[in-house]
Design a protein around this motif. Structure first.
Motif, PDB file in Angstrom:
ATOM      1  N   ASP A 186       0.821  -1.081   0.354  1.00 34.71           N
ATOM      2  CA  ASP A 186      -0.303  -0.010  -0.333  1.00 34.71           C
ATOM      3  C   ASP A 186       1.134   1.477  -0.500  1.00 34.71           C
ATOM      4  O   ASP A 186       0.958   2.391   0.895  1.00 34.71           O
ATOM      5  CB  ASP A 186      -1.448  -0.123   0.958  1.00 34.71           C
ATOM      6  N   HIS A 187       1.829   1.424  -0.524  1.00 31.03           N
ATOM      7  CA  HIS A 187       2.982   2.027  -1.293  1.00 31.03           C
ATOM      8  C   HIS A 187       3.617   2.679  -2.264  1.00 31.03           C
ATOM      9  O   HIS A 187       4.098   1.671  -2.853  1.00 31.03           O
ATOM     10  CB  HIS A 187       3.819   2.248   0.043  1.00 31.03           C
ATOM     11  N   HIS A 188       2.936   3.648  -2.851  1.00 36.01           N
ATOM     12  CA  HIS A 188       3.412   3.450  -4.114  1.00 36.01           C
ATOM     13  C   HIS A 188       3.705   4.287  -5.160  1.00 36.01           C
ATOM     14  O   HIS A 188       4.189   5.979  -4.717  1.00 36.01           O
ATOM     15  CB  HIS A 188       1.444   4.237  -5.087  1.00 36.01           C
TER      16      HIS A 188
ATOM     17  N   ALA B 185       7.829   9.180  -2.097  1.00 34.54           N
ATOM     18  CA  ALA B 185       8.083   9.794  -0.947  1.00 34.54           C
ATOM     19  C   ALA B 185       6.319   9.826  -0.643  1.00 34.54           C
ATOM     20  O   ALA B 185       5.671   9.063  -1.162  1.00 34.54           O
ATOM     21  CB  ALA B 185       7.150  11.789  -1.712  1.00 34.54           C
ATOM     22  N   THR B 186       5.857   9.677   0.841  1.00 32.87           N
ATOM     23  CA  THR B 186       4.927   9.232   1.431  1.00 32.87           C
ATOM     24  C   THR B 186       4.092  10.726   1.217  1.00 32.87           C
ATOM     25  O   THR B 186       4.752  11.657   2.739  1.00 32.87           O
ATOM     26  CB  THR B 186       5.693   8.629   3.185  1.00 32.87           C
ATOM     27  N   HIS B 187       2.968  10.594   0.255  1.00 33.77           N
ATOM     28  CA  HIS B 187       2.974  12.251   0.421  1.00 33.77           C
ATOM     29  C   HIS B 187       1.869  12.647   1.631  1.00 33.77           C
ATOM     30  O   HIS B 187       2.254  13.850   2.625  1.00 33.77           O
ATOM     31  CB  HIS B 187       1.567  12.295  -0.511  1.00 33.77           C
ATOM     32  N   ASP B 188       1.360  11.881   3.081  1.00 32.51           N
ATOM     33  CA  ASP B 188       0.579  11.847   4.536  1.00 32.51           C
ATOM     34  C   ASP B 188       1.336  12.581   4.687  1.00 32.51           C
ATOM     35  O   ASP B 188       1.149  13.223   5.942  1.00 32.51           O
ATOM     36  CB  ASP B 188       0.024  10.601   4.610  1.00 32.51           C
TER      37      ASP B 188
ATOM     38  N   ASP C 129       9.738   4.543   2.303  1.00 31.20           N
ATOM     39  CA  ASP C 129       9.624   4.339   0.928  1.00 31.20           C
ATOM     40  C   ASP C 129      10.899   4.094   0.806  1.00 31.20           C
ATOM     41  O   ASP C 129      11.990   3.329  -0.142  1.00 31.20           O
ATOM     42  CB  ASP C 129       9.835   6.348   0.815  1.00 31.20           C
TER      43      ASP C 129
HETATM   44  C1  LIG Z   1      -5.128   5.802   2.082  1.00 32.13           C
HETATM   45  C2  LIG Z   1      -3.524   5.078   0.763  1.00 32.13           C
HETATM   46  O1  LIG Z   1      -2.711   3.947   2.461  1.00 32.13           O
HETATM   47  C3  LIG Z   1      -2.245   5.922   1.504  1.00 32.13           C
HETATM   48  O2  LIG Z   1      -3.199   6.917   0.242  1.00 32.13           O
HETATM   49  C4  LIG Z   1      -1.288   5.560   0.574  1.00 32.13           C
HETATM   50  C5  LIG Z   1      -1.658   4.768  -0.602  1.00 32.13           C
HETATM   51  N1  LIG Z   1      -0.229   4.857  -0.978  1.00 32.13           N
HETATM   52  C6  LIG Z   1       1.225   5.711  -0.908  1.00 32.13           C
HETATM   53  N2  LIG Z   1       1.415   5.717  -1.878  1.00 32.13           N
HETATM   54  C7  LIG Z   1       2.890   6.668  -0.960  1.00 32.13           C
HETATM   55  N3  LIG Z   1       4.002   6.360  -1.785  1.00 32.13           N
HETATM   56  N4  LIG Z   1       2.368   7.793  -0.648  1.00 32.13           N
HETATM   57  C8  LIG Z   1       1.159   7.752  -0.167  1.00 32.13           C
HETATM   58  O3  LIG Z   1       1.462   8.728   0.936  1.00 32.13           O
HETATM   59  C9  LIG Z   1       0.688   6.769   0.162  1.00 32.13           C
HETATM   60  N5  LIG Z   1      -0.518   6.632   1.001  1.00 32.13           N
END
Ligand SMILES: C[C@H](O)[C@H](O)[C@H]1CNC2=NC(N)=NC(=O)C2=N1
Length: 100
Positions: free
Chosen positions: A56-58, A73-76, A84
């Motif tokens: 769950d990391h894209h 990057a971790t957007h949250d 990452d």
């Molecule tokens: C709800 C879900 O866990 C989030 O939206 C995840 C999904 N994949 C993600 N991937 C990446 N690279 N950064 C994120 O912040 C992220 N958030």
């Protein structure tokens, strides 16, 4: 939620993952992978996509012919986290299985 790594922690982590570097102008890490041809590049993307979905990391990525540019990057969290680093390591391991 995962914690943003400090500048020192990012440097330390990156020193153990060949080819990955910090981006300029944005808190993220990146690597450009170059493969033998489009087939190998897309095979890498397919394998990496399955791992990324499981985590769950894209990735943010762009493919042109045999080149795949990846940004993580971790957007949250607004920066780079252990997630990452984990995905960067997994992508290097996948690329190792792929002829260049
Ligand atoms: C709800 C879900 O866990 C989030 O939206 C995840 C999904 N994949 C993600 N991937 C990446 N690279 N950064 C994120 O912040 C992220 N958030």
């Amino acid at each position: 939620m995962a914690e943003r790594l400090s500048a020192d922690a990012r440097k330390q982590a990156l020193s153990g993952i060949p080819g990955w570097a910090e981006l300029g102008g944005r808190e993220a890490i990146g690597k450009t992978f170059v493969f033998k041809d489009f087939n190998e590049a897309f095979g890498f993307m397919t394998r990496a996509a399955l791992v990324a979905e499981k985590m769950d990391h894209h990735p943010e990525w762009r493919n042109v012919y045999k080149t795949v540019e990846v940004v993580l990057a971790t957007h949250d969290a607004g920066g780079v986290t252990a997630r990452d680093i984990e995905l960067a390591k997994a992508m290097n391991a996948i690329a190792k299985l792929t002829p260049t």
